[in-house]
Motif scaffolding. Structure first.
Motif, PDB file in Angstrom:
ATOM      1  N   SER A 138       1.290   4.690  -9.035  1.00  0.00           N
ATOM      2  CA  SER A 138       0.193   3.734  -9.172  1.00  0.00           C
ATOM      3  C   SER A 138      -0.615   4.120 -10.394  1.00  0.00           C
ATOM      4  CB  SER A 138      -0.701   3.727  -7.917  1.00  0.00           C
ATOM      5  OG  SER A 138      -1.509   4.884  -7.884  1.00  0.00           O
ATOM      6  N   SER A 190      -0.853   8.423  -8.155  1.00  0.00           N
ATOM      7  CA  SER A 190      -1.068   8.170  -9.580  1.00  0.00           C
ATOM      8  C   SER A 190      -0.431   9.259 -10.436  1.00  0.00           C
ATOM      9  CB  SER A 190      -2.572   8.079  -9.866  1.00  0.00           C
ATOM     10  OG  SER A 190      -2.800   7.877 -11.238  1.00  0.00           O
ATOM     11  N   GLN A 205      -7.968   8.767  -0.401  1.00  0.00           N
ATOM     12  CA  GLN A 205      -8.150   8.978  -1.837  1.00  0.00           C
ATOM     13  C   GLN A 205      -7.181  10.028  -2.376  1.00  0.00           C
ATOM     14  OE1 GLN A 205     -12.393   9.838  -1.668  1.00  0.00           O
ATOM     15  NE2 GLN A 205     -12.851   7.949  -2.783  1.00  0.00           N
ATOM     16  N   SER A 218      -3.934   8.366  -2.871  1.00  0.00           N
ATOM     17  CA  SER A 218      -3.974   7.515  -4.058  1.00  0.00           C
ATOM     18  C   SER A 218      -3.887   8.332  -5.335  1.00  0.00           C
ATOM     19  CB  SER A 218      -5.261   6.685  -4.053  1.00  0.00           C
ATOM     20  OG  SER A 218      -5.369   5.909  -5.222  1.00  0.00           O
ATOM     21  N   SER A 225      -4.095   3.977 -10.314  1.00  0.00           N
ATOM     22  CA  SER A 225      -5.450   3.852  -9.776  1.00  0.00           C
ATOM     23  C   SER A 225      -6.210   5.174  -9.737  1.00  0.00           C
ATOM     24  CB  SER A 225      -5.374   3.283  -8.347  1.00  0.00           C
ATOM     25  OG  SER A 225      -4.591   4.131  -7.516  1.00  0.00           O
ATOM     26  N   SER A 226      -5.803   6.149 -10.522  1.00  0.00           N
ATOM     27  CA  SER A 226      -6.450   7.454 -10.461  1.00  0.00           C
ATOM     28  C   SER A 226      -7.914   7.367 -10.880  1.00  0.00           C
ATOM     29  CB  SER A 226      -5.733   8.448 -11.377  1.00  0.00           C
ATOM     30  OG  SER A 226      -6.425   9.674 -11.386  1.00  0.00           O
ATOM     31  N   LYS A 265       0.834  -1.197   0.000  1.00  0.00           N
ATOM     32  CA  LYS A 265       0.000   0.000   0.000  1.00  0.00           C
ATOM     33  C   LYS A 265       0.874   1.254   0.000  1.00  0.00           C
ATOM     34  CE  LYS A 265      -3.786   2.174   2.547  1.00  0.00           C
ATOM     35  NZ  LYS A 265      -4.641   2.094   3.750  1.00  0.00           N
TER      36      LYS A 265
END
Length: 321
Positions: free
Chosen positions: A96, A91, A84, A87, A98-99, A5
């Motif tokens: 990552s 991105s 969020q 995250s 995961s946008s 994570k």
């Protein structure tokens, strides 16, 4: 194998030096480094200060408090929870894929940013008009006196367009040199302390300082020749004592800019109004350590042309003849 994570500390490490140019713009957030601006989260005229002190997008707001880049995004883009935000920033940084930011989000944020900008400009306009009315009232209704210790100590004359109050203060209007409107007012106390209109309470009862218009405002010592087709000299200086000393030594009209960083703006206004004038920038050497006066005089010269002299009063006449 399950992917580890992304942690907030990982984001902060990867985001060093990328907050203002890459990350914040992705969320429709505009910041200016070490300059007071409206807060992207709560609004306000000049409450917000972005300095990225620790490299984490650090800021301080007088209204909603301090924080780092992640907290600013969370406050501004309220549809995101903190996880969020982490995250999304991950991105953007390529940590990552995961946008969940959509084109619609970006369009909405851009629209909200434009609305905030228009609201800010309207608040600023109202504030400037308020200061202008106050400046005009103070100047018009001043309880007059006859003597100024400041003028006596500086060995300069009083221009007929300024006023001396009963307690010896000088009142110098800061005017639009194109139409003559007073937008602000400089007070010079007998000991040389200088200040402009200090402010008043706003609609919510809060005390505000400053906020008046200053850019491009000036004050003209003496009179400019009315014939715009003949070449003539106009000197440009910062403070009243310097400007009046130059006027007394040369007989030329002198436009005051009040502060060094206003020299280019005042020069630009003068060039519009008197296109055939030669502008003589008399760089103030009070801040010689930083060479501020010469720096802004050179900036003005690059815009309008003319010449730069230092205020060595015995030599001014022959320097600009």
């Amino acid at each position: 194998m399950k992917q580890a994570k992304i942690q907030a500390d990982d984001i902060k490490h990867a985001a060093q030096g990328k907050w203002s140019d890459l990350i914040f713009p992705s969320f429709g957030i505009e910041v200016q480094w070490k300059k007071k601006t409206p807060c992207p989260a709560c609004g306000g005229r000049d409450r917000f200060w972005y300095d990225d002190k620790n490299g984490n997008g650090d800021y301080f707001c007088q209204q909603c408090g301090p924080g780092d880049g992640l907290s600013l995004i969370e406050k501004t883009c309220t549809r995101f929870t903190f996880p969020q935000v982490v995250s999304e920033v991950a991105s953007i940084l390529g940590l990552s894929d995961s946008s969940t930011i959509t084109d619609e989000d970006r369009a909405r944020w851009a629209k909200e940013r434009e609305i905030r900008k228009k609201e800010q400009l309207e608040r600023e306009r109202k504030r400037q008009e308020q200061i202008a009315r106050k400046a005009e009232g103070i100047f018009r209704n001043a309880y007059l006196g006859e003597e100024s210790l400041y003028l006596k100590n500086k060995k300069v004359e009083k221009d007929p367009k300024i006023k001396i109050t009963h307690d010896g203060n000088l009142l110098i209007p800061a005017v639009d040199l194109l139409d003559g409107k007073i937008w602000n007012l400089q007070t010079i106390e007998p000991d040389g302390t200088k200040y402009f209109i200090k402010g008043d309470t706003n609609e919510t009862g809060e005390w505000e300082t400053g906020g008046g218009r200053m850019g491009g405002l000036g004050f003209m010592i003496g009179e400019v020749q009315p014939d715009l087709y003949d070449d003539h000299n106009i000197c440009v200086a910062e403070g009243y004592a310097t400007g009046m000393s130059i006027h007394m030594a040369t007989g030329y009209p002198v436009a005051l800019s009040f502060v060094a960083n206003n020299l280019p703006k005042v020069g630009n206004v003068l060039k519009q109004k008197y296109p055939n004038a030669q502008l003589v920038y008399c760089a103030d050497d009070d801040s010689a350590k930083d060479d501020t006066g010469r720096k802004y005089a050179q900036m003005a010269l690059d815009i309008t042309g003319g010449i730069i002299v230092l205020p060595q009063f015995k030599q001014i006449q022959e320097s600009i003849a």
